[in-house]
Design an enzyme around this catalytic site. Sequence first.
Site, mmCIF file in Angstrom:
data_model
loop_
_atom_site.group_PDB
_atom_site.id
_atom_site.type_symbol
_atom_site.label_atom_id
_atom_site.label_comp_id
_atom_site.label_asym_id
_atom_site.label_seq_id
_atom_site.Cartn_x
_atom_site.Cartn_y
_atom_site.Cartn_z
ATOM 1 N N ASN A 14 0.805 -1.104 -0.064
ATOM 2 C CA ASN A 14 0.108 -0.431 0.120
ATOM 3 C C ASN A 14 0.822 1.652 0.176
ATOM 4 O OD1 ASN A 14 -1.250 2.394 1.060
ATOM 5 N ND2 ASN A 14 -2.740 0.851 1.464
ATOM 6 N N GLN A 15 1.310 1.764 -1.213
ATOM 7 C CA GLN A 15 1.407 3.286 -1.304
ATOM 8 C C GLN A 15 1.715 4.384 -0.705
ATOM 9 O OE1 GLN A 15 4.811 3.464 -3.225
ATOM 10 N NE2 GLN A 15 4.023 1.422 -3.468
ATOM 11 N N ASP A 68 -1.273 -4.264 10.563
ATOM 12 C CA ASP A 68 -1.860 -4.730 10.833
ATOM 13 C C ASP A 68 -3.540 -3.298 11.540
ATOM 14 O OD1 ASP A 68 -4.184 -6.232 9.428
ATOM 15 O OD2 ASP A 68 -4.418 -7.090 11.313
ATOM 16 N N PHE A 121 -10.154 7.286 4.003
ATOM 17 C CA PHE A 121 -10.344 6.057 3.514
ATOM 18 C C PHE A 121 -10.955 5.172 4.839
ATOM 19 C CE2 PHE A 121 -7.613 3.020 5.050
ATOM 20 C CZ PHE A 121 -6.720 3.826 6.148
ATOM 21 N N TYR A 147 -13.702 3.910 7.298
ATOM 22 C CA TYR A 147 -14.492 4.443 8.275
ATOM 23 C C TYR A 147 -14.436 5.775 8.454
ATOM 24 C CZ TYR A 147 -14.918 -0.542 8.169
ATOM 25 O OH TYR A 147 -15.645 -2.119 8.285
ATOM 26 N N ASP A 148 -13.300 6.516 7.655
ATOM 27 C CA ASP A 148 -13.220 7.872 8.514
ATOM 28 C C ASP A 148 -13.995 9.111 8.413
ATOM 29 O OD1 ASP A 148 -10.350 7.256 9.304
ATOM 30 O OD2 ASP A 148 -9.708 7.884 6.696
ATOM 31 N N LYS A 203 -5.094 14.506 10.946
ATOM 32 C CA LYS A 203 -5.114 12.545 10.966
ATOM 33 C C LYS A 203 -3.612 12.240 11.540
ATOM 34 C CE LYS A 203 -6.646 8.314 9.419
ATOM 35 N NZ LYS A 203 -6.518 7.822 7.764
ATOM 36 N N HIS A 218 -4.433 6.421 15.416
ATOM 37 C CA HIS A 218 -3.875 5.346 15.739
ATOM 38 C C HIS A 218 -2.275 4.546 15.063
ATOM 39 C CE1 HIS A 218 -6.095 4.818 12.528
ATOM 40 N NE2 HIS A 218 -5.950 3.781 12.389
ATOM 41 N N ARG A 219 -2.142 4.491 14.014
ATOM 42 C CA ARG A 219 -0.989 4.469 12.933
ATOM 43 C C ARG A 219 0.049 5.135 13.444
ATOM 44 N NH1 ARG A 219 -3.811 5.048 8.698
ATOM 45 N NH2 ARG A 219 -4.430 2.971 8.662
HETATM 46 P P1 IMP Z 1 -5.483 -2.365 6.587
HETATM 47 O O1 IMP Z 1 -5.009 -2.750 7.844
HETATM 48 O O2 IMP Z 1 -4.828 -2.373 5.560
HETATM 49 O O3 IMP Z 1 -5.962 -4.212 5.940
HETATM 50 O O4 IMP Z 1 -6.079 -1.881 7.191
HETATM 51 C C1 IMP Z 1 -7.881 -2.672 7.091
HETATM 52 C C2 IMP Z 1 -9.009 -2.093 7.580
HETATM 53 O O5 IMP Z 1 -9.497 -1.497 8.485
HETATM 54 C C3 IMP Z 1 -9.607 -1.034 6.258
HETATM 55 O O6 IMP Z 1 -8.927 -1.401 4.680
HETATM 56 C C4 IMP Z 1 -10.048 -0.143 6.659
HETATM 57 O O7 IMP Z 1 -11.091 -0.380 6.793
HETATM 58 C C5 IMP Z 1 -9.867 0.279 8.284
HETATM 59 N N1 IMP Z 1 -9.299 1.755 8.813
HETATM 60 C C6 IMP Z 1 -7.507 1.202 9.330
HETATM 61 N N2 IMP Z 1 -6.637 2.373 9.648
HETATM 62 C C7 IMP Z 1 -7.888 3.233 8.953
HETATM 63 C C8 IMP Z 1 -8.048 4.514 8.870
HETATM 64 O O8 IMP Z 1 -7.234 5.093 9.136
HETATM 65 N N3 IMP Z 1 -9.213 5.060 8.749
HETATM 66 C C9 IMP Z 1 -10.633 4.271 8.644
HETATM 67 N N4 IMP Z 1 -9.953 2.745 8.483
HETATM 68 C C10 IMP Z 1 -8.931 2.562 8.646
#
Ligand code: IMP
Length: 204
Positions: free
Chosen positions: A12-13, A77, A158, A160-161, A181, A186-187
């Site tokens: 994921n870029q 994750d 993106f 659920y934002d 953001k 969380h990230r």
């Molecule tokens: P993954 O870790 O890339 O598989 O992300 C899992 C899923 O969690 C994403 O497709 C979103 O649906 C949701 N998600 C994770 N982080 C975010 C965020 O920062 N905003 C909104 N949705 C998130």
Amino acid sequence: MRELTLLIATFNQGKIREIQRILAHTGDRLRVTLLSLADLNIAAEASETGNSFLENAAEKSVYYSKFAPNTYTIAEDSGLSVTALNGEPGIYSARYSDPGATDDKNIEKLLHKLENQADRRATFVTAVSLSLDGRLIKSFIGEVEGEIIDQRRGESGFGYDPIFYYPPLQKTFAQLTTDQKNAISHRYRALEKLRQFLPQLPVI
Ligand code: IMP
């Protein structure tokens, strides 16, 4: 000056850019060079068989570290955990409305499940794991708490934002700029813990 090379194990870029921005600030005693899976021509897809964000992040970082000998490897994750739904969608956040899951359908399903539900508390969670040569070194968790509102607000971000309302800023995550953001997400919180840990790693 110590130098550290890190493989970011994602295709994921957007995530790569975000991780680069956060890890760029490691101070003048440590220089971090970041590599992506594409840089190393790694096309293999890790499976996600864990029951938690931590297990999945660990599984991915261990898996990809085997493709890059002598290189510290990080994987993440993430997802949304809704209190009234006992943590759903959780590790199934991306594919909540399977088959044919999209961000929009995932939101629809979540709002439907929360109809008439007074408890709107939700937490975005990210697990980041660090591995070397097939061995897990350490994992970090970042969380941010908010509320699920029943109408979408905002265009950015993106997942659920648009329905994740963050009370301290009185906005949804989709109403924040990328920088806003990234300062609270969380990230960011998980990666910030990793960033602070990096100087302790043995140089290889
Ligand atoms: P993954 O870790 O890339 O598989 O992300 C899992 C899923 O969690 C994403 O497709 C979103 O649906 C949701 N998600 C994770 N982080 C975010 C965020 O920062 N905003 C909104 N949705 C998130």
